[in-house]
Design a protein around this motif. Structure first.
Motif, PDB file in Angstrom:
ATOM      1  N   LEU A 175       1.014  -1.146   0.072  1.00  0.00           N
ATOM      2  CA  LEU A 175      -0.030   0.000   0.110  1.00  0.00           C
ATOM      3  C   LEU A 175       1.025   1.329   0.192  1.00  0.00           C
ATOM      4  O   LEU A 175       0.589   2.309  -0.888  1.00  0.00           O
ATOM      5  N   LEU A 176       1.969   1.351   0.834  1.00  0.00           N
ATOM      6  CA  LEU A 176       2.761   2.487   0.948  1.00  0.00           C
ATOM      7  C   LEU A 176       3.608   2.674  -0.226  1.00  0.00           C
ATOM      8  O   LEU A 176       3.870   3.582  -0.830  1.00  0.00           O
ATOM      9  N   SER A 177       3.732   1.437  -0.948  1.00  0.00           N
ATOM     10  CA  SER A 177       4.586   1.514  -2.066  1.00  0.00           C
ATOM     11  C   SER A 177       3.951   2.103  -3.541  1.00  0.00           C
ATOM     12  O   SER A 177       4.170   3.021  -4.081  1.00  0.00           O
ATOM     13  N   SER A 178       2.515   1.543  -3.364  1.00  0.00           N
ATOM     14  CA  SER A 178       1.519   2.143  -4.214  1.00  0.00           C
ATOM     15  C   SER A 178       1.396   3.547  -4.268  1.00  0.00           C
ATOM     16  O   SER A 178       1.372   4.275  -5.193  1.00  0.00           O
TER      17      SER A 178
ATOM     18  N   LYS B  56       2.378   9.082  -6.027  1.00  0.00           N
ATOM     19  CA  LYS B  56       2.649  10.592  -5.695  1.00  0.00           C
ATOM     20  C   LYS B  56       3.820  10.870  -6.585  1.00  0.00           C
ATOM     21  O   LYS B  56       3.896  11.866  -7.103  1.00  0.00           O
ATOM     22  N   GLN B  57       4.984   9.920  -7.128  1.00  0.00           N
ATOM     23  CA  GLN B  57       5.935  10.250  -7.751  1.00  0.00           C
ATOM     24  C   GLN B  57       5.226  10.502  -9.436  1.00  0.00           C
ATOM     25  O   GLN B  57       5.870  11.328 -10.050  1.00  0.00           O
TER      26      GLN B  57
END
Lengths: 324, 123
Positions: A12-15, A20-21
């Motif tokens: 979840l954090l990665s996605s 965001k990127q």
């Protein structure tokens, strides 16, 4: 189970980080697009309010003042605002170009008008010059025509004159010919007369009369109505001289006679003059003057009838008598 | 009991008015953008931006679908996108018109320049 939760949380954090990127990349792209618009020198003076609106929409988005749900729309609108501002700038730039081109068009119109009027003036000047040249040429042609006409008239006059002269020359030549013919005829007549006179003189016969031996000269010896002896008779007087010389020791009596025409006194004078003329001629031909006695008898001793011309001709005579 | 009756009547009335108002608003937005699209076709904007017009047409369909599915946010976003897209289409059309005008004037000026050069050559 614990690891599964950890994995899900990290996923979840990665996605979330990836999202965001991705957003940051899109914002950077948006910012770049905006910067390209505002730094484009071509569009610099145009679409100021639209650029301002685009700037505001970009800034709002980048500064994170937009709600999460509205971010996609804000991004879309921001891109659209930039595109719109670019289009407005393009439109204003074109409008400005149109104004410049119209000014240029006006300048061309003025220049063309000037050039056309200048060419028109040149054409007019050329036309004037051509007109003057034509007038001069026509004047010269007229002068040449006048001169030719004058020459023609002179030629006609000369021809007429020449014709007249020719005719006059012809007439003169004809007159000369006629005169020559007349002269020739006269000469022939004269020659004939001389010959006749010479024959008459040669054929003068002598006859023995009571007075002595007598030779009679007819009136053909004298010029008509005068007392002078004809030149031709003088030249052929040798027969008479020879006749007298045959009798050198005898005196000679010369008697002049006339017809009855005119007064007695006049006839007496004429007969004396004719007798004297014969005497003088004989003297010139070597006969002694003392030997000759010339007497005018007038009309007193006719030898023929004075009523006819033939009789009168016989009565007009000079008798040369060798006295016994 | 009497109060409860009036409260129910009030809420019913309020609910009806609110629903009518909301429905009317949605229908108006579709009509508004559809009118704008029709006007764009009528004025020939489609020639200036055929692709954009295709996208707009698709968005209208999506908006109708969203409305039917009562996806209010998507519907509003699509309506907003259609409006700004139409603004772009209109401006693109204007730019095209201006470009054509500019092209005509530039062509005229080119011919005028040739004519002027020819006249100056005659001088």
């Amino acid at each position: 189970m614990k690891y599964i939760y950890l994995f899900l949380v990290s996923l979840l954090l990665s996605s979330m980080l990836q999202a965001k990127q991705s957003k940051e990349i899109e914002y950077a792209s948006l910012q770049k697009d905006y910067n390209n618009l505002v730094t484009n020198l071509k569009y610099k003076p145009y679409a100021k309010s639209e650029k301002q609106a685009a700037k505001k929409s970009v800034e709002v988005l980048i500064n994170g003042k937009v709600k999460r749900k509205a971010k996609d729309l804000a991004l879309y609108v921001a891109r659209n605002n930039i595109a719109y501002a670019r289009l407005v700038a393009e439109a204003e730039w074109i409008e400005n170009e149109i104004i410049l081109e119209k000014n240029k068009s006006l300048t061309f119109e003025v220049s063309i008008s000037k050039a056309e009027s200048q060419i028109a003036r040149q054409d007019a000047a050329i036309a004037r010059m051509m007109l003057i040249a034509q007038q001069e040429e026509s004047q010269r042609a007229k002068e040449r025509a006048d001169q030719a006409e004058l020459i023609a008239q002179n030629s006609i006059q000369e021809a007429a004159l020449s014709k007249k002269e020719t005719e006059a020359a012809k007439r003169y030549a004809q007159a000369q010919t006629e005169q020559a013919d007349l002269a020739k005829q006269e000469a022939e007549i004269a020659i004939e007369e001389i010959e006749s006179l010479r024959r008459k003189l040669n054929s003068i016969a002598t006859e023995q009369t009571d007075k002595g031996l007598m030779m009679t000269l007819g009136d053909f010896v004298f010029d008509s109505g005068k007392s002078s002896i004809k030149k031709e008779a003088v030249q052929n007087f040798s027969k008479v001289v020879q006749f007298i010389n045959t009798y050198p020791n005898n005196n000679v009596r010369i008697e002049g006679h006339t017809d009855s025409t005119g007064s007695n006194q006049l006839n007496l004078k004429l007969s004396q003059l004719r007798a004297d003329a014969v005497k003088n001629l004989l003297v010139k031909n070597g006969i002694q003057a003392s030997q000759i006695n010339a007497i005018g008898m007038g009309e007193e001793l006719p030898i023929a009838d004075n009523a006819s011309n033939a009789g009168k001709a016989k009565n007009r005579r000079v008798e040369i008598i060798i006295l016994k | 009991m009497f109060k409860m009756k009036y409260i129910l009547i009030f809420f019913t009335f309020f609910s009806v008015v609110f629903n009518v108002q909301a429905k009317t608003k949605k229908v108006d937005q579709i009509v508004v953008v559809q009118n704008l699209i029709n006007q764009a076709y009528k004025l020939g904007y489609v020639d200036a931006a055929p692709l954009e017009m295709d996208f707009i047409e698709k968005k209208v369909i999506e908006a109708k679908t969203a409305r039917d599915k009562r996806k209010k946010t998507i519907f509003n976003d699509l309506i907003e996108q259609i409006k700004v897209d139409l603004r772009i289409v209109k401006k693109r059309y204007e730019v095209n018109v201006l470009n054509k005008q500019l092209g005509i004037i530039q062509n005229d000026n080119l011919n005028a320049k040739k004519m002027l050069d020819e006249l100056e050559r005659q001088l």
